[in-house]
Design an enzyme around this catalytic site. Structure first.
Site, PDB file in Angstrom:
ATOM      1  N   HIS A 282      -1.133  -8.146   2.800  1.00 55.84           N
ATOM      2  CA  HIS A 282      -1.002  -8.701   4.156  1.00 55.84           C
ATOM      3  C   HIS A 282      -2.113  -8.291   5.111  1.00 55.84           C
ATOM      4  O   HIS A 282      -2.163  -8.766   6.225  1.00 55.84           O
ATOM      5  CB  HIS A 282       0.373  -8.359   4.737  1.00 55.84           C
ATOM      6  CG  HIS A 282       0.531  -6.942   5.171  1.00 55.84           C
ATOM      7  ND1 HIS A 282       0.474  -6.575   6.488  1.00 55.84           N
ATOM      8  CD2 HIS A 282       0.735  -5.813   4.464  1.00 55.84           C
ATOM      9  CE1 HIS A 282       0.649  -5.257   6.566  1.00 55.84           C
ATOM     10  NE2 HIS A 282       0.808  -4.785   5.353  1.00 55.84           N
TER      11      HIS A 282
ATOM     12  N   CYS B 286       4.224   6.642  24.007  1.00 55.54           N
ATOM     13  CA  CYS B 286       5.377   5.826  24.349  1.00 55.54           C
ATOM     14  C   CYS B 286       5.571   4.640  23.413  1.00 55.54           C
ATOM     15  O   CYS B 286       6.645   4.064  23.363  1.00 55.54           O
ATOM     16  CB  CYS B 286       5.257   5.333  25.773  1.00 55.54           C
ATOM     17  SG  CYS B 286       5.407   6.666  26.952  1.00 55.54           S
TER      18      CYS B 286
ATOM     19  N   ALA C 124       0.813  -1.213   0.000  1.00 57.86           N
ATOM     20  CA  ALA C 124       0.000   0.000   0.000  1.00 57.86           C
ATOM     21  C   ALA C 124       0.851   1.270   0.000  1.00 57.86           C
ATOM     22  O   ALA C 124       0.462   2.279  -0.583  1.00 57.86           O
ATOM     23  CB  ALA C 124      -0.940   0.000   1.197  1.00 57.86           C
TER      24      ALA C 124
END
Lengths: 421, 143
Positions: A220, A345, A75
């Site tokens: 995928h 994080c 993509a």
């Protein structure tokens, strides 16, 4: 059967290959290893037959002609080719012209980076780009796009479904609106691209009916292999042209040079064929799971919010914020569940999810969101386990959270002046 | 990214979780100092509370609460463990680098240890202000 851990709840990141896909691919690594560009021997013909059969399988899933399918590496490449290729083809002024004069491009603030970054590149190279601000429900409507169109607009790029939220934009409506605009204005130099990576193979697609000119997806995400994808390029009404971004042997009708990844392409084709047969049943099953997950979590936990539109969302993606707990801390507490967080994080930057921020979700909630995405082999047992673990973890972390105490004491944390670091 | 065993240990069995009362209660208590640092939008808010024995200037007890990642929770848990029983002067000597070393924090998590050091200093400062004591050490550097 005992539940196998960890549980995979990250199908929006990638999916396992369907064993039927792997089986279809295997001969193309060893016996049928030829280069489809070799026109003079059996090895080349076999490889070409494999690619052409796959092209038909992809076309059947998209509702287009096989001639309109270009194989890519995925993509990211498809989006780069569609966006840069169309903008350069339909530009109003050549490269090197003054800023903003080469043409106008419309896209959306919460697109995937593989769309945003090519658009930012165009911006640097003389195009004017409008990044539409999504509303709180995350859904981009035809009206929003229509209001942004200008006489110099050359490209509109709006994703079909958002990867973080699962929200579904008004893609067929946008496509039809652009068709109308072409008719009314007499212009055929404006094209509509959609990044349909999260959509194709999950939901029914028909590029003709849905009036899409360029459509990107990758293998995928639909139980096919990684490193392969396809770009749909409309051939009539109007015929869309692109400036190639990879130059060389002229494969894929010159749109995309490079030896074809035959085994990958065969796998992609097989994945599309399976999706066509099974996606409706998968979607119905996963929607029931998602609804259960969302209703249980929001009823068992306070200050718990499902992000994005109530209904216009993909069946398999849930994005949920848990107030007063931090996303990475939460992921550590549910390490038996593989999922994604909008937390700063988990990424290299300290910014919380730009997608949630674009929707106006407060920072403290954007830091506390999980994306749970299910797939073909997700079971009821896995869903129940996930719900139980999350409830336990959120409750545990709230016992540790000073913000939770403040909330319980009726203190509005948005009114506190925090010492910035 | 893998966490060190010590981070996981503190995260799973945090020491000294809690507070010495509600926000208004601790504000009224002269023997308690409260330090809150960080901000929700940065993804970390750390709160350390100390209870000080006035006769000896010693930290009798310490409690923490933390909104943050595993390393932030572990840093604050460890910090409370270390300052308990220390004199105010000794507690002010605690450096974030000691926390980094003990927990084997990677570079991206060093700010967690800085927050822990800062919240200790903020708690001590709060206690000193309440008790009108002159600060014996310079305030921590800005970040």
């Amino acid at each position: 059967m005992a539940l196998k851990l960890p549980v995979y709840m990250d199908h929006a990141a990638t999916t396992p290959c369907d064993p039927r896909v792997v089986e279809a691919m295997l001969p193309y690594f060893t016996e049928k290893f030829g280069n489809s560009g070799s026109r003079n021997h059996k090895f080349g013909w076999e490889a070409e037959d494999g690619a052409e059969a796959a092209r038909e399988q992809v076309a059947a899933l998209l509702g287009c002609s096989p001639k309109e399918v270009i194989f890519t590496s995925g993509a990211t490449e498809g989006n780069n080719l569609a966006i840069k290729g169309a903008a350069e083809m339909y530009e109003r002024a050549p490269a090197g012209s003054a800023a903003g004069t080469r043409g106008h491009v419309i896209t959306v603030m919460h697109e995937h980076k593989a769309v945003l970054d090519p658009c930012k590149r165009l911006q640097k190279e003389g195009f004017d780009v409008t990044f539409l601000q999504p509303p709180e429900d995350g859904v981009i409507t035809a009206k929003m796009v229509k209001d942004a169109i200008r006489p110099d607009t050359v490209l509109v790029s709006v994703m079909w479904a958002n990867n973080e939220l699962g929200t579904i934009n008004e893609v067929p409506e946008i496509g039809r609106m652009i068709r109308e605009y072409r008719k009314a204005s007499g212009r055929d130099d404006i094209v509509f691209h959609t990044d349909a990576t999260q959509w194709v193979g999950k939901m029914s697609t028909n590029v003709e009916k849905d009036a899409v000119d360029l459509l990107t997806f990758s293998g995928h995400k639909l139980y096919g292999p990684k490193g392969v994808g396809a770009l749909y390029v409309r051939r009539k009404n109007p015929r869309v042209r692109l400036v190639a971004q990879l130059e060389g042997g002229g494969q894929e009708r010159g749109f995309r040079s490079g030896t074809l990844n035959i085994s990958g392409i065969v796998g992609l084709g097989k994945a599309c064929e399976i999706a066509m047969k099974e996606m409706d049943a998968d979607a119905a099953r996963l929607l029931a799971f998602r609804k259960k997950m969302e209703s249980e979590l929001t009823s068992r936990l306070e200050v718990c919010k499902v992000n994005g539109h109530a209904d216009r969302r993909l069946p398999h993606i849930a994005n949920i914020s848990f107030g007063f707990v931090e996303g990475e801390g939460l992921m550590m507490a549910i390490k038996e569940i593989a999922c994604s967080s909008g937390s700063a994080c988990t990424s290299a930057s300290l910014e919380p999810s730009y997608v949630l921020k674009a929707l106006g979700v407060g920072d403290e909630l954007a830091h506390s969101s999980l994306r749970l995405s299910m797939g073909r082999w997700t079971t009821q047992e896995q869903v129940d386990y996930t719900i139980g673990k999350i409830v336990e973890a959120v409750n545990k972390l709230r016992m540790l959270s000073p913000l939770w105490d403040m909330h319980k004491e009726g203190i509005d944390i948005s009114q506190i002046e925090w010492a910035q670091h | 990214m893998a966490y060190s065993d010590k981070v996981i240990n503190h995260y799973e069995n945090p020491r000294n979780v809690g507070s010495f009362g509600t926000t208004s209660e601790v504000k009224a208590r002269k023997d308690v100092g409260v330090g809150v640092v960080g901000a929700p939008e940065c993804g970390d808010v750390m709160q350390i509370q100390i209870q000080v024995d006035e006769a000896t200037n010693t930290i009798k007890d310490a409690k923490f609460k933390c909104f943050g990642c595993g390393s932030a929770i572990a840093s604050s848990s460890l910090a409370t463990e270390w300052i308990k029983g220390r004199s105010i002067e000794d507690a002010l000597k605690l450096k974030n680098t000691e926390i980094v070393q003990e927990l084997s924090l990677p570079p991206v998590k060093i700010h967690c240890s800085v927050l822990a050091e800062d919240s200790i200093r903020a708690a001590i400062k709060d206690w000193q202000t309440k008790n009108a004591k002159a600060a014996p050490a310079p305030a921590s550097a800005a970040h």
